[in-house]
Design an enzyme around this catalytic site. Structure first.
Site, mmCIF file in Angstrom:
data_model
loop_
_atom_site.group_PDB
_atom_site.id
_atom_site.type_symbol
_atom_site.label_atom_id
_atom_site.label_comp_id
_atom_site.label_asym_id
_atom_site.label_seq_id
_atom_site.Cartn_x
_atom_site.Cartn_y
_atom_site.Cartn_z
ATOM 1 C CD GLU A 150 -3.192 0.876 1.987
ATOM 2 O OE1 GLU A 150 -3.441 -0.284 2.370
ATOM 3 O OE2 GLU A 150 -3.951 1.840 2.181
ATOM 4 N NE ARG A 151 -2.317 5.198 -0.362
ATOM 5 C CZ ARG A 151 -3.238 5.512 -1.267
ATOM 6 N NH1 ARG A 151 -2.919 5.635 -2.544
ATOM 7 N NH2 ARG A 151 -4.488 5.673 -0.909
ATOM 8 C CG ASN A 192 -5.364 -0.320 5.929
ATOM 9 O OD1 ASN A 192 -5.924 0.177 6.912
ATOM 10 N ND2 ASN A 192 -4.998 0.407 4.881
ATOM 11 C CE LYS A 272 -6.180 2.768 8.806
ATOM 12 N NZ LYS A 272 -5.769 2.920 7.396
ATOM 13 C CD GLU A 276 -7.793 5.952 5.997
ATOM 14 O OE1 GLU A 276 -6.977 5.043 5.821
ATOM 15 O OE2 GLU A 276 -7.655 7.111 5.538
ATOM 16 N NE ARG A 326 -8.340 13.194 7.144
ATOM 17 C CZ ARG A 326 -7.976 12.465 6.103
ATOM 18 N NH1 ARG A 326 -8.767 12.408 5.038
ATOM 19 N NH2 ARG A 326 -6.850 11.809 6.111
ATOM 20 C CE LYS A 350 -1.395 8.624 9.024
ATOM 21 N NZ LYS A 350 -2.054 8.536 7.703
ATOM 22 C CG ASP A 355 -3.112 10.924 5.204
ATOM 23 O OD1 ASP A 355 -2.107 10.436 5.739
ATOM 24 O OD2 ASP A 355 -3.865 10.283 4.447
ATOM 25 C CD GLU A 377 2.066 6.583 11.222
ATOM 26 O OE1 GLU A 377 1.514 6.153 12.258
ATOM 27 O OE2 GLU A 377 1.602 6.394 10.090
ATOM 28 C CD GLU A 383 -0.777 8.193 0.690
ATOM 29 O OE1 GLU A 383 -0.298 7.891 1.799
ATOM 30 O OE2 GLU A 383 -1.990 8.112 0.432
ATOM 31 C CD GLU A 501 5.600 24.429 0.878
ATOM 32 O OE1 GLU A 501 6.825 24.594 1.053
ATOM 33 O OE2 GLU A 501 4.746 24.632 1.764
HETATM 34 O O1 GCW Z 1 -2.395 8.194 3.900
HETATM 35 C C1 GCW Z 1 -3.485 7.348 4.058
HETATM 36 C C2 GCW Z 1 -3.270 6.378 2.971
HETATM 37 C C3 GCW Z 1 -3.764 4.984 3.261
HETATM 38 C C4 GCW Z 1 -3.209 4.564 4.617
HETATM 39 C C5 GCW Z 1 -3.720 5.522 5.670
HETATM 40 C C6 GCW Z 1 -3.144 5.228 7.056
HETATM 41 C C7 GCW Z 1 -2.490 2.393 5.316
HETATM 42 O O2 GCW Z 1 -3.837 6.881 1.794
HETATM 43 O O3 GCW Z 1 -3.302 4.163 2.234
HETATM 44 O O4 GCW Z 1 -3.537 3.223 4.953
HETATM 45 O O5 GCW Z 1 -3.337 6.829 5.359
HETATM 46 O O6 GCW Z 1 -2.200 5.890 7.434
HETATM 47 O O7 GCW Z 1 -3.642 4.354 7.738
#
Ligand code: GCW
Length: 668
Positions: A150-151, A192, A272, A276, A326, A350, A355, A377, A383, A501
């Site tokens: 993923e990513r 995930n 997690k 999501e 959010r 994070k 995100d 994190e 990404e 940027e």
């Molecule tokens: O940045 C988003 C991503 C998802 C990711 C999620 C997360 C692993 O698009 O792909 O899932 O965050 O951090 O859980």
């Protein structure tokens, strides 16, 4: 390249100029460490092979200290100032001494010594003390068991394939790479956790997971797994995952007893939950703390940690709703239970409240929480920052986060202080990064993206290293010691975040990316979606009002940050549109209007990419051909991407505002 056909990255021990180093490293004496301790053994192996190939010297292990020119010994806080996992390397009277607090410190010290040789630095007069700042320094992999990532932007997983765990020639090299930069924990599977990955804590996979954790342990790395909170339901246990249900607890207790007996080196779990679509305690009307503590109590007897992510928000929002924000969600979900989390729980936060955008404020949870273990994190996988097609050296971004004053204390209040344990005196704290590797021959897709892979580890170990120093080390170790090469690549790297940027989303607003893939421009791609990621542009202005008159997000910070962000005049300009809805005609400190700033930065961004390409082209023949060609090809794609961003963003805001570019450049 080694025989597996993949790069040895910064551990590419090719022949180096000997600046007197060979005299020191030829006769080694080991004191206070057992030669057959697994980590010591591998440290010595690394030293031998590195010295052999870089300097052509065969190391001799002496039995008598007076014969030695390199003494590896156990040190302490009193003797040498070394603390847990730290080392000190110094030269006196023709003898080089490496004192380490423990085996990990010894290994890190050996790698430091090899770095100096690889950078062709002399040892005379050297005195280098390095104690790791973050106790936990982790790489999180978002690898799925089918082999996809993923990513991931560097090929397939080297941990999994077709629902099997891989243990192969890459495994040990990966462990060597990350331990050489001080990483001491690795999560191998995606947060995930679905399908086969739920079964990683069962018989089906114990043998391979144990093998993997053994190889990691050789290099002082603890293996962690991501856990499915609903595992009891999926693995034939009780048909509930309610953390307060005794049947559920009993199931987990038995499960963990089994897991830790089969994989004794396991460090713990990353979770997690309620995010999501992932299951979690909210389903049962329980708090995040109820969920995390239940697991933490059960893994505690085995020394296990529960790392619990704070990425909890409503991902089915109505774009019409301007109150739900959010950015507020992480803080709102976790702050109420500050102090409720048990000592072996760490909340993983994070860096920003949204995100991993190219620019975000620092999450107000960091330092908002006062009685809870916190771990930062960040995302090394690019990404939202160019997907390892575009060059984007992220160490400057990470450093801004570390240097941020949270004002949670009068002193010792930066994120660096918090995640190093200085603020609250805790050890279960640190830094984690989503890793950017895959099975590409060069591990990171774009060769220049390996600077991020390298840089995160070095920075987590030593927060005071500058982005420049880290870039320099990386270039010298991985590419060349030639001054021209070092200077030009550093220039490319150090400017790259600013450039990215400029040609993407302006002044902290974020997003404007192609939905799902997250590469390339789509200004309204997320504007009418359920994800809570809006720019709110209209014919008069753009930005999200997060002041007290808007969503109130700015108020989640401690003073003076809260007031600083709340007021459009004092808000740091690079974050202006994150916090405020601003008219196109608003004058920035530069004297330019907002709209003119948008036009100008987008033209500049493309120009800077062209300059980077020019610099790179001047290095043809001076860097290895495969590196040159791979990066060159990606630069074409980056330039194309930058032009698309420039033209779409400029056209979009020109059409919304109707305001002409003062310089009359081409806007579509
Ligand atoms: O940045 C988003 C991503 C998802 C990711 C999620 C997360 C692993 O698009 O792909 O899932 O965050 O951090 O859980």
């Amino acid at each position: 390249m080694n025989k597996g056909g993949f790069s040895q990255l910064w551990l590419d021990y090719k022949k180096r100029t000997d600046n007197g180093g060979s005299v020191y490293v030829s006769k080694v004496f080991l004191s206070g460490f057992l030669q057959d301790h697994r980590i010591v053994k591998h440290a010595l192996e690394e030293l031998k092979s590195g010295v052999q190939t870089m300097l052509g010297v065969e190391i001799k292990v002496e039995q008598d200290m007076s014969q030695a020119t390199l003494v590896l010994k156990r040190g302490s806080e009193k003797e040498g100032g070394v603390r847990r996992e730290g080392y000190r390397l110094w030269e006196t009277g023709g003898v080089l001494t490496l004192a380490a607090a423990d085996e990990r410190g010894l290994l890190y010290g050996v790698f430091a010594l090899l770095r100096l040789i690889a950078m062709e630095r002399p040892f005379q007069g050297l005195d280098l003390l390095s104690n790791p700042e973050s106790p936990l320094r982790m790489y999180d992999h978002w690898d799925n068991m089918d082999g996809s990532i993923e990513r991931g932007y560097s090929g397939r997983s080297f941990f999994f394939q077709d629902d099997k765990v891989l243990v192969n020639e890459r495994t040990r090299d990966y462990a060597r790479f990350v331990s050489s930069i001080g990483i001491n924990g690795v999560v191998i599977n995606n947060v995930n956790v679905k399908q086969a990955a739920t079964w990683l804590i069962t018989d089906r996979y114990f043998q391979e997971v144990r093998q993997l954790s053994g190889i990691f342990a050789d290099y002082g790395i603890r293996l962690f797994l991501s856990l499915n909170f609903a595992a009891p339901l999926e693995l034939g246990g009780p048909q509930s995952a309610d953390p307060l249900d005794p049947k559920v607890r009993d199931w987990w207790r038995e499960k963990m007893e089994e897991v830790f007996s089969k994989v004794p080196d396991l460090g713990g779990f990353l979770v997690k939950a309620d995010s999501e679509g992932r299951p979690g305690p909210f389903t049962y009307g329980r708090t995040q703390a109820d969920g995390a503590n239940m697991l933490a109590d059960i893994v505690k007897p085995y020394g296990g940690l529960i790392i619990w992510r704070c990425f909890v928000y409503n991902c089915t929002q109505d774009w019409r709703d301007r109150q739900t924000d959010r950015a507020r969600a992480g803080y709102d979900s976790f702050i109420g239970q500050d102090g409720d989390y048990h000592e072996n729980v760490i909340l993983q936060i994070k860096n920003g409240p949204m995100d991993f955008q190219i620019r975000e404020p620092v999450s107000p949870l960091l330092g908002g929480l006062q009685k809870t273990n916190q771990m930062l994190e960040v995302q090394v996988a690019q990404e939202y920052t160019g997907q390892q097609i575009d060059v984007c050296y992220l160490v400057p971004l990470f450093k801004e986060v570390l240097d941020f004053h949270t004002y949670c204390r009068e002193k010792c209040d930066t994120v660096s202080d918090i995640v190093s344990g200085r603020t609250f005196g805790n050890v279960n704290t640190g830094m984690a990064a989503v890793c950017n590797t895959g099975d590409d021959a060069n591990w990171t897709g774009n060769d220049l993206a390996a600077a991020n892979f390298y840089g995160f580890g070095r920075l987590a170990f030593c927060h005071s290293l500058t982005a420049d120093e880290i870039a320099e080390e990386w270039v010298r170790l991985s590419i060349s010691n030639e001054e021209e090469v070092v200077e030009k690549i550093k220039k490319i790297l150090l400017g790259s975040r600013g450039t990215y940027e400029k040609y993407t989303c302006p002044l902290g607003i974020g997003w404007m990316v192609t939905p799902e893939t997250h590469y390339g421009c789509s200004v309204d791609g997320y504007e009418y979606s359920r994800w809570g990621t809006y720019h709110r542009a209209d014919h008069k202005g753009l930005g999200v009002d997060r002041s007290r008159l808007g969503t109130g997000y700015a108020g989640q910070y401690r003073e003076p940050n809260a007031s600083l962000y709340d007021n459009m005049e004092t808000c740091p300009e690079e974050l202006l549109l994150f916090f405020h809805h601003v008219p196109y005609t608003y004058r920035l400190k530069s004297g330019k209007t907002l709209i003119q700033h948008i036009y100008d930065t987008h033209f500049e961004g493309v120009r800077e990419v062209e300059e980077m390409i020019g610099l790179w082209e001047s290095l043809k023949g001076k860097v290895p051909d495969p590196v040159y060609d791979g990066v060159r090809e990606r630069f074409d794609r980056q330039l194309h991407n930058a032009k698309e961003w420039r033209d779409q963003v400029n056209a979009y805001f020109y059409r919304k505002s109707g305001i002409e570019d003062e310089q009359g450049r081409k806007i579509y």
